[in-house]
Design a protein around this motif. Structure first.
Motif, PDB file in Angstrom:
ATOM      1  N   ARG A  34       0.837  -1.204   0.000  1.00  0.00           N
ATOM      2  CA  ARG A  34       0.000   0.000   0.000  1.00  0.00           C
ATOM      3  C   ARG A  34       0.873   1.257   0.000  1.00  0.00           C
ATOM      4  NH1 ARG A  34      -4.693   2.117   0.265  1.00  0.00           N
ATOM      5  NH2 ARG A  34      -5.128   4.008   1.473  1.00  0.00           N
ATOM      6  N   ASN A  62      -9.460   5.192  -3.687  1.00  0.00           N
ATOM      7  CA  ASN A  62      -9.219   5.279  -2.244  1.00  0.00           C
ATOM      8  C   ASN A  62      -7.940   6.062  -1.944  1.00  0.00           C
ATOM      9  OD1 ASN A  62     -11.498   3.824  -1.558  1.00  0.00           O
ATOM     10  ND2 ASN A  62     -10.438   1.843  -1.541  1.00  0.00           N
ATOM     11  N   ILE A  63      -6.884   5.786  -2.719  1.00  0.00           N
ATOM     12  CA  ILE A  63      -5.625   6.488  -2.490  1.00  0.00           C
ATOM     13  C   ILE A  63      -5.772   7.977  -2.806  1.00  0.00           C
ATOM     14  CG2 ILE A  63      -3.246   6.739  -3.313  1.00  0.00           C
ATOM     15  CD1 ILE A  63      -3.196   3.705  -3.732  1.00  0.00           C
ATOM     16  N   ASN A 110       2.090   1.678  -3.517  1.00  0.00           N
ATOM     17  CA  ASN A 110       0.996   2.120  -4.397  1.00  0.00           C
ATOM     18  C   ASN A 110       0.685   3.592  -4.187  1.00  0.00           C
ATOM     19  OD1 ASN A 110       0.739  -0.426  -5.487  1.00  0.00           O
ATOM     20  ND2 ASN A 110      -0.987  -1.022  -4.191  1.00  0.00           N
ATOM     21  N   ARG A 111       0.679   3.991  -2.934  1.00  0.00           N
ATOM     22  CA  ARG A 111       0.389   5.393  -2.611  1.00  0.00           C
ATOM     23  C   ARG A 111       1.467   6.311  -3.198  1.00  0.00           C
ATOM     24  NH1 ARG A 111      -1.438   8.987   1.737  1.00  0.00           N
ATOM     25  NH2 ARG A 111       0.247  10.442   2.198  1.00  0.00           N
ATOM     26  N   SER A 152      -5.424   4.807 -13.129  1.00  0.00           N
ATOM     27  CA  SER A 152      -5.692   3.367 -13.126  1.00  0.00           C
ATOM     28  C   SER A 152      -5.140   2.705 -14.379  1.00  0.00           C
ATOM     29  CB  SER A 152      -7.196   3.119 -13.016  1.00  0.00           C
ATOM     30  OG  SER A 152      -7.484   1.733 -13.056  1.00  0.00           O
ATOM     31  N   LEU A 177      -3.322  -0.386 -11.515  1.00  0.00           N
ATOM     32  CA  LEU A 177      -4.062  -0.558 -10.264  1.00  0.00           C
ATOM     33  C   LEU A 177      -5.557  -0.496 -10.549  1.00  0.00           C
ATOM     34  CD1 LEU A 177      -1.948   1.819  -7.983  1.00  0.00           C
ATOM     35  CD2 LEU A 177      -1.877  -0.682  -8.003  1.00  0.00           C
ATOM     36  N   ASN A 178      -6.351  -1.260  -9.798  1.00  0.00           N
ATOM     37  CA  ASN A 178      -7.794  -1.221 -10.056  1.00  0.00           C
ATOM     38  C   ASN A 178      -8.388   0.118  -9.630  1.00  0.00           C
ATOM     39  OD1 ASN A 178      -8.917  -1.372  -7.274  1.00  0.00           O
ATOM     40  ND2 ASN A 178      -7.984  -3.405  -7.249  1.00  0.00           N
ATOM     41  N   THR A 187      -8.884   0.895  -5.846  1.00  0.00           N
ATOM     42  CA  THR A 187      -7.636   1.188  -5.131  1.00  0.00           C
ATOM     43  C   THR A 187      -7.171   2.611  -5.415  1.00  0.00           C
ATOM     44  OG1 THR A 187      -6.930  -1.126  -5.165  1.00  0.00           O
ATOM     45  CG2 THR A 187      -5.207   0.535  -4.879  1.00  0.00           C
ATOM     46  N   VAL A 188      -7.194   2.999  -6.708  1.00  0.00           N
ATOM     47  CA  VAL A 188      -6.779   4.354  -7.085  1.00  0.00           C
ATOM     48  C   VAL A 188      -7.679   5.383  -6.430  1.00  0.00           C
ATOM     49  CG1 VAL A 188      -6.602   5.991  -9.004  1.00  0.00           C
ATOM     50  CG2 VAL A 188      -5.714   3.659  -9.259  1.00  0.00           C
TER      51      VAL A 188
END
Length: 399
Positions: free
Chosen positions: A11, A46-47, A14-15, A34, A39-40, A43-44
């Motif tokens: 995470r 939320n970040i 990814n962030r 995305s 990344l799905n 996930t994108v």
């Protein structure tokens, strides 16, 4: 067999990847991120929502759409935080405060005169501590305040340990300087070679469009900062880029490193005095307590032929070393920095002429230009930003 992936590490990467992408692009959207990262969408989203809540990212309107809902455009908040960069040289020290895009909001130049100091470490510590305090006070209010400070030194340093291996001319070595500074300075501190910081500034200033470049920093000595595939190349022990000590004349002048015929003996300020003598310049008119280069440059600009010839000789030897770097590394670009770069009007044509004769094939066409002013100090601030906000995006993916 692969080990379990650490979810928190994944995470974090990814962030950092999403934040770095938003920084690198003028504007973008969640769907673009995305698609570019793989990344799905959830996930994108939320970040990005998290980064907006933290004021690192701003929503700035709507983009165009070929059908359906228009995407919300995102922009990096350049003023979300600030960082300090300090360029330490023998004669002076330049301190800047920059936002996370490297845009300066504060600059201070302080005279040092380290070559005449009795206790170089004590003088440097006192000066750096004082200038850091001033810079900390000058930083504008922001959501994240100061991310940290990076010191750029003209010598061999260990970025990982924050320690000095050796500072030439003042003969200081094996110094855990960040540990000493950390006792009185309460922000994250980093240390790197000045040429590395200059290279990082030029890489970032190009919006990372050029992935491979060399920054040649020329003053009393010569160092090279090397960016390969978007990463600073420091080597095994952190001392890569000591191009000033490549041999260009095996029977040449003695260098303070203990070798002979080193490039910096011929293409730095130290070589300039030799060329002035050879060209028949009136050395009695020079004040040896002031910058030799600045005095010679002023006379060259006033059409002093001896000084012009001296700079031409300097440019020829500078071109010789740069041609070697071009043939070795084949970069996208070479950028010149440091005090010698101020004489570019006289040295750069000679550099280009030598490259045309000595570089191989397409290397002859690689551009050589003068870097931006205060590249080292600004690059140091950008390294502090990188290490605190974006380094996780560069880490290998856990397996």
């Amino acid at each position: 067999m692969h080990a379990n992936v650490d979810a928190s590490a994944m995470r974090r990467m990814n962030r950092a990847t999403v934040l770095k992408l938003i920084r690198d692009l003028r504007t973008t959207s969640r769907i673009d991120i995305s698609q570019m990262t793989g990344l799905n969408k959830a996930t994108v989203s939320n970040i990005v929502d998290e980064l907006i809540a933290e004021q690192l990212v701003l929503e700035v309107g709507y983009g165009s759409s070929s059908g359906g809902r228009k995407p919300i455009l995102l922009r990096f908040n350049a003023n979300a935080a600030y960082a300090i960069g300090v360029d330490v040289q023998l004669s002076h020290m330049t301190t800047v405060v920059c936002n996370v895009r490297g845009e300066p909001v504060y600059r201070q130049v302080r005279t040092l005169g380290l070559s005449e100091a009795q206790d170089v470490r004590a003088v440097l510590l006192e000066a750096i501590e004082e200038e850091l305090r001033k810079a900390i006070a000058a930083a504008p209010p922001s959501p994240y305040g100061l991310l940290g400070a990076c010191l750029a030194f003209p010598g061999m340093v260990d970025f990982r340990r924050g320690a000095v291996y050796y500072l030439p001319s003042v003969f200081v070595g094996e110094w855990e300087i960040l540990a000493d500074l950390g006792r009185s300075v309460d922000i994250p501190l980093f240390l790197d070679n000045d040429a590395n910081c200059g290279a990082w500034n030029e890489y970032m200033a190009q919006a990372m469009k050029l992935k491979n470049l060399v920054f040649v920093n020329m003053g009393l000595g010569i160092g090279a900062g090397i960016v390969i595939e978007g990463k600073l190349y420091r080597g095994r022990d952190g001392i890569a880029g000591e191009a000033g000590h490549m041999t260009i004349n095996p029977m040449g002048s003695a260098c303070m490193c203990g070798s002979y015929g080193c490039w910096e003996e011929y293409a730095s300020e130290r070589g300039l005095m030799r060329y002035l003598r050879e060209a028949g310049a009136d050395l009695s008119a020079l004040n040896l307590r002031e910058s030799l280069l600045e005095q010679a440059l002023e006379q060259a600009q006033n059409d002093n032929r001896a000084c012009i010839r001296a700079f031409h000789s300097l440019g020829q030897y500078l071109g010789l070393g740069i041609a070697n770097l071009l043939n070795l590394l084949n970069p996208d670009e070479v950028i010149l920095g440091g005090s010698v770069a101020r004489a570019a009007t006289f040295v750069l044509p000679e550099v280009e002429r030598v490259i045309k004769h000595r570089a191989l094939l397409q290397n002859k066409q690689i551009p050589v230009r003068v870097g931006s002013q205060h590249a080292v100090a600004i690059g140091a601030s950008l390294l502090a930003v990188h290490e605190t906000l974006f380094a996780s995006a560069m880490e290998p993916m856990p397996t």
